[in-house]
Design a protein around this motif. Sequence first.
Motif: not given
Lengths: 306, 93
Positions: A67, A70-71, A73-74, A146, A150, A153, B41, B43-44
Amino acid sequence: MDFDDLLAGDGRVEPRDEMPDGYRRTLVRQIAQHAHSEIIGMQPEGNWISRAPSLRRKAILMAKVQDEAGHGLYLYAAAETLGVDREDLLDQLHTGRQKYSSIFNYPTLTWADVGAIGWLVDGAAIVNQVPLCRCSYGPYARAMVRVCKEESFHQRQGFEILHTLSHGTPAQRAMAQDAVDRYWWPSLMMFGPPDDDSPNSAQSMAWGIKRFSNDDLRQRFVDMTVPQAEALGLTLPDPEIRWNEERGHYDFGTVDFTELFEVIKGNGPCNQQRLAHRVGAHEDGAWVREAASAYAAKQAVREGAA
Amino acid sequence: MRDWPLWEVFVRSRRGLSHVHVGSLHAPDAEMALRNARDVYTRRQEGVSLWVVPAAEIVASDPGERDAFFDPADDKVYRHPTFYNVPEGVEHL
């Protein structure tokens, strides 16, 4: 629409709108620093993937570290809408010209530190980030929506780790307390310097990039966290924490910001290690990027010939 | 990576809804863009279908010309049902 009218109406600025240079520069710096923090933030937790105490914990930790990538990359994508190049941003990280959050310059010495990072560090990040979902710059605000979804969690898994440890053996309990003792003050520093010593805050508030002051957010975090610490049965390392009926908030001790400034300057426990690891990973991955480019070029030629 | 094109990513969250723009990424080719988009984009379980479109191929209206471009619609209120008076007591209209 005129930039000032947009802001006055609490509207959102979008990539191709006209905007003042200072606004663009501030956003690039902030979003890039935020992206770098996500990427560097993979390291302290990645440190424990191979030693997570169970398969369940390992799977969760890998999902969390993924994650963070991913963060990052966003956020790099959001920064690029302002006309900068991701590769240049990485260069600036690698050469120390752009910073990342100082919290990641602290080591993860025990498994409990993974819990403390999830509970305290991600908890503080959430308090910082939720208002950014209403930031005046559209792509940044959308990325933050977004990210925030996330992060919750992340915070809960950290709390759960500490809850398990604090209800375990005396040694596990001591390990949990030690992690909280080390991560509490650095977490409070994540909100930045006090309001009267935060030169860019006023302008960022006027631009709708920042919605609340550093001290207000810090207070919000303390108010949120003290009852959670009680639920964990752990103490926070600050004898001055007590409920203030009059203010309707918890009072707490003075943060030692000289430590924060020292870590920012590069004198934290892990600054060099984090950056060296990041640069090494980037260089070691060069062949993958080159192979992908070569393959794409070859396929393009074949398609052209067909 | 510097010469990898930018791709815009669109996700259909479930059947019956249209694809919605979620962000962008760099990739050397369409297949890598699609795989990377899945990891970044969805993953969930955010999607049942993904589009990746080269950003350079998107033609956009000019924000500076927005008023001139869209204002022909401004003076045509008769395109909305609320423009019309309906006599008292008339239903299902």
